[in-house]
Design an enzyme around this catalytic site. Structure first.
Site, PDB file in Angstrom:
ATOM      1  N   HIS A  41      45.718  41.965  29.802  1.00 53.01           N
ATOM      2  CA  HIS A  41      45.417  41.644  28.362  1.00 53.01           C
ATOM      3  C   HIS A  41      45.510  40.373  28.333  1.00 53.01           C
ATOM      4  O   HIS A  41      46.093  39.602  29.285  1.00 53.01           O
ATOM      5  CB  HIS A  41      46.433  42.231  27.553  1.00 53.01           C
ATOM      6  CG  HIS A  41      47.788  41.543  27.240  1.00 53.01           C
ATOM      7  ND1 HIS A  41      48.077  40.420  26.765  1.00 53.01           N
ATOM      8  CD2 HIS A  41      49.044  41.781  28.205  1.00 53.01           C
ATOM      9  CE1 HIS A  41      49.356  39.869  26.833  1.00 53.01           C
ATOM     10  NE2 HIS A  41      50.048  40.719  27.759  1.00 53.01           N
ATOM     11  N   CYS A  42      44.958  39.813  27.509  1.00 55.66           N
ATOM     12  CA  CYS A  42      45.022  38.339  26.992  1.00 55.66           C
ATOM     13  C   CYS A  42      45.268  38.152  25.492  1.00 55.66           C
ATOM     14  O   CYS A  42      45.661  39.144  25.028  1.00 55.66           O
ATOM     15  CB  CYS A  42      43.781  37.537  27.244  1.00 55.66           C
ATOM     16  SG  CYS A  42      42.141  38.152  26.865  1.00 55.66           S
ATOM     17  N   GLU A  43      44.890  37.183  24.798  1.00 57.02           N
ATOM     18  CA  GLU A  43      45.122  37.081  23.441  1.00 57.02           C
ATOM     19  C   GLU A  43      44.465  38.202  22.476  1.00 57.02           C
ATOM     20  O   GLU A  43      45.026  38.898  21.673  1.00 57.02           O
ATOM     21  CB  GLU A  43      44.690  35.869  22.999  1.00 57.02           C
ATOM     22  CG  GLU A  43      45.151  35.485  21.332  1.00 57.02           C
ATOM     23  CD  GLU A  43      44.872  34.371  20.712  1.00 57.02           C
ATOM     24  OE1 GLU A  43      45.275  33.968  19.534  1.00 57.02           O
ATOM     25  OE2 GLU A  43      44.209  33.533  21.690  1.00 57.02           O
TER      26      GLU A  43
END
Length: 223
Positions: free
Chosen positions: A126-128
């Site tokens: 995941h990222c933001e």
């Protein structure tokens, strides 16, 4: 004078490994729910996500994994947070690793891929927002894994990989008790503009360096 006859031998059957690969490919075409090596279905419930080529899970499923609801089905899981360090330090999913460059992903793959452990290992990226950095590095790991195991296709060191739909932002909004520290620092936070420039530059330079290294190796190769 009798006509001569020519015996025609039957064609040799394809090698066993070729048949195995063909069978796996056919199964993967028919069953989109199979993991990357075609051996079995995904263990986690999936959802339709913004990345059509990736397998997405919800923040609820991510919480279930952390809370041990899948401990009997999963031997080991790793959450890979692809945000920049100042974002990670400002709040992340419990137990997550902060890997935000291709170099870091390559090192993870090199040190973590053990041969035929028989364990069911799951990676969750995941990222933001899980719209750019997370998906990009997930695809990079899968590509590198394929290349590393090209001699025994369709085997993969990490065949079961997911993307956390909508990323850390939505996870934090709904699962704050599973974040440490219990906070959320956006990439574009006004107090981190210098950090953003710094880490974006480093990410680009590492990516460019990796590409140049690959080009040099290919030019030096006698094949």
């Amino acid at each position: 004078m009798p006509c001569s006859t020519t015996s025609i031998s039957a064609p040799s059957p394809p090698p066993t490994n070729e048949l195995k690969i063909k069978d796996v490919l056919e199964r993967m075409d028919e069953e989109t729910a199979l993991i990357g090596d075609g051996s079995t279905a995904h263990i986690l419930p999936t959802i339709a996500g913004k990345n059509a080529d990736l397998v997405s899970i919800s923040h609820e499923t991510m919480a279930d994994v952390i809370n041990g609801n899948y401990d009997e089905q999963i031997d080991e899981y790793t959450v890979i947070d692809c945000r920049y360090p100042y974002e990670f330090d400002g709040g992340h999913i419990k137990g997550a690793l902060n890997l935000y460059t291709e170099q870091a992903i390559s090192e993870f793959l090199r040190t973590q891929c053990t041969m035929d452990t028989g364990c069911r290992r799951v990676l969750i990226f995941h990222c933001e927002f899980s719209s750019e950095r997370g998906p990009k590095l997930l695809r990079y790991l899968r590509s590198a894994d394929r290349k590393e195991n090209s001699h025994r296709y369709p085997y993969l060191s990490f065949p079961e990989i997911y993307i956390l739909e909508k990323g850390y932002k939505v996870f934090y909004e709904n699962q704050q008790s599973l974040c440490e520290p219990c906070a959320y620092t956006p990439m574009l936070h006004k107090d981190h503009s210098a950090d953003l420039r710094h880490f974006r530059t480093r990410s680009k330079s590492w990516t460019a360096g990796e590409r140049k290294s690959k080009l040099r190796r290919s030019l030096m190769s006698p094949y």
